[in-house]
Design an enzyme around this catalytic site. Structure first.
Site, short mmCIF file in Angstrom:
data_model
loop_
_atom_site.label_atom_id
_atom_site.label_comp_id
_atom_site.label_asym_id
_atom_site.label_seq_id
_atom_site.Cartn_x
_atom_site.Cartn_y
_atom_site.Cartn_z
NE ARG A 184 -3.93 -1.97 2.26
CZ ARG A 184 -4.88 -2.01 3.17
NH1 ARG A 184 -4.93 -1.11 4.11
NH2 ARG A 184 -5.78 -2.97 3.15
CG ASP A 203 -13.46 6.24 8.12
OD1 ASP A 203 -14.13 5.18 8.14
OD2 ASP A 203 -12.21 6.24 8.01
C1 SAM Z 1 -13.67 -2.11 7.30
S1 SAM Z 1 -14.25 -0.45 7.32
C2 SAM Z 1 -15.89 -0.68 7.94
C3 SAM Z 1 -16.88 0.24 7.25
C4 SAM Z 1 -18.33 0.04 7.67
N1 SAM Z 1 -18.55 0.34 9.06
C5 SAM Z 1 -18.78 -1.35 7.36
O1 SAM Z 1 -18.96 -2.17 8.27
O2 SAM Z 1 -18.95 -1.66 6.17
C6 SAM Z 1 -13.37 0.18 8.75
C7 SAM Z 1 -13.27 1.71 8.75
O3 SAM Z 1 -12.77 2.12 10.03
C8 SAM Z 1 -11.97 3.26 9.83
N2 SAM Z 1 -11.08 3.44 10.99
C9 SAM Z 1 -10.00 2.72 11.35
N3 SAM Z 1 -9.42 3.22 12.45
C10 SAM Z 1 -10.18 4.29 12.81
C11 SAM Z 1 -10.10 5.24 13.87
N4 SAM Z 1 -9.12 5.21 14.77
N5 SAM Z 1 -11.04 6.21 13.93
C12 SAM Z 1 -12.04 6.28 13.00
N6 SAM Z 1 -12.16 5.41 11.98
C13 SAM Z 1 -11.25 4.43 11.89
C14 SAM Z 1 -11.22 2.96 8.54
O4 SAM Z 1 -10.71 4.12 7.92
C15 SAM Z 1 -12.29 2.24 7.71
O5 SAM Z 1 -12.92 3.10 6.81
#
Ligand code: SAM
Length: 291
Positions: free
Chosen positions: A49, A160
């Site tokens: 990445r 996010d």
């Molecule tokens: C796998 S996606 C899940 C998206 C959605 N909730 C779903 O279930 O389809 C995880 C998301 O968490 C966000 N994320 C990771 N660490 C985070 C943090 N410390 N604070 C806010 N968002 C975070 C990532 O950027 C990513 O977009």
């Protein structure tokens, strides 16, 4: 001997690798900033990445990238890109669809039964919203429900840590392949097809839904969240899995603090509340109600 055989071989960027020590420094930085664990097994993923960042910055190798990252100025400029690169943003419309059925059949009717006002405003929060597919799925099913019962209003916040996915959420434009899980009647009502010939087929969420959903940057590791404390439903799905137990518990406690009593917290199906020590009861798989 041919002269060129004496030249040092040109360094092929793709043969350069992210060394163990540089990886560990990056992993410590990412966990400290975003709470995201990067165990050694993720080294190749991170390397892949970050290659794009090397190219964008015109850097020859990962050592040069780390030299840039671990200076005060470099960190200030690069951290957002690093977080964008290491977050896993996989999402879908109607992901884990039982949660949206439970929303319509149980959560909304239960919440509305507790409210006295005419047309109460339900507040929903997609707390790791990725590109907005989850927030717009909520909006589709709630507009559909509103047309049937016409006794509530709603607003959805998506947050996010990744600025790249938030930018997509704000545009609300998605590749056409992503909309397969959206039922055809909802596709027809809520998605506009792009008509530009010769370009990849895309869809855009209609303005009627876009007006009901807003997006904002939030790091769940922050000690407090600058949002309302009378939220009705928080979707926190498929993000706790990236955090240490201690951080998982702190995030859940903070978010439950933003729910009104009787409000719901929805986790991903592979996530649990074990060890979080909050006053909730489980009402469906991965769905919890604040006491
Ligand atoms: C796998 S996606 C899940 C998206 C959605 N909730 C779903 O279930 O389809 C995880 C998301 O968490 C966000 N994320 C990771 N660490 C985070 C943090 N410390 N604070 C806010 N968002 C975070 C990532 O950027 C990513 O977009």
């Amino acid at each position: 001997m041919h002269r060129s055989a004496l030249k040092a071989p040109a360094v092929d960027r793709h043969e350069d690798h992210l060394g163990g020590i540089d990886f560990q420094r990056i992993a410590r930085l990412v966990e400290g900033e975003a709470g995201i664990k990067l165990p050694p097994a993720k080294r190749l993923m991170v390397e892949g990445r970050l290659r794009k960042r090397l190219r964008a910055l015109g850097l020859d190798d990962f050592s040069a990238y780390c030299a840039l990252l671990f200076t005060q100025d470099g960190l200030a400029r690069e951290l957002t890109h690093l977080i964008d690169a290491v977050t896993t943003n996989k999402t879908d419309f109607f992901r884990e669809p039982e949660h949206f059925e439970f929303l319509v059949d149980t959560m909304v009717p239960t919440l509305l039964a507790q409210r006295r006002e005419r047309q109460p405003l339900l507040k929903l929060w997609s707390a790791a919203s990725s590109n907005g597919a989850e927030a717009f799925t909520l909006a589709m099913v709630l507009v559909d429900l509103m047309a049937k019962r016409n006794d509530f209003r709603f607003a959805i916040l998506g947050t996010d840590i990744s600025t790249a996915v938030l930018a997509q959420a704000q545009r609300a434009v998605y590749p056409a392949e992503m909309i397969t899980p959206v039922p055809p009647d909802l596709q027809a009502r809520f998605l506009m097809q792009s008509r530009r010939p010769g370009t990849r087929r895309e869809v855009r969420i209609v303005p009627e839904l876009r007006r009901l959903v807003s997006f904002s940057h939030l790091n769940l590791m922050d000690e407090s969240y600058p949002y309302d404390r009378d939220v009705d439903i928080v979707f926190l799905r498929n993000v706790l899995i990236y955090f240490e137990k201690r951080d998982q518990a702190a995030v859940v406690r903070r978010l439950v603090g933003h729910l009104r009593p009787g409000g719901y917290l929805v986790l991903g199906h592979s996530e649990s509340m074990i060890g979080t020590n909050v006053a909730v009861r489980q009402v469906a798989p991965a769905v919890f109600q604040k006491l």
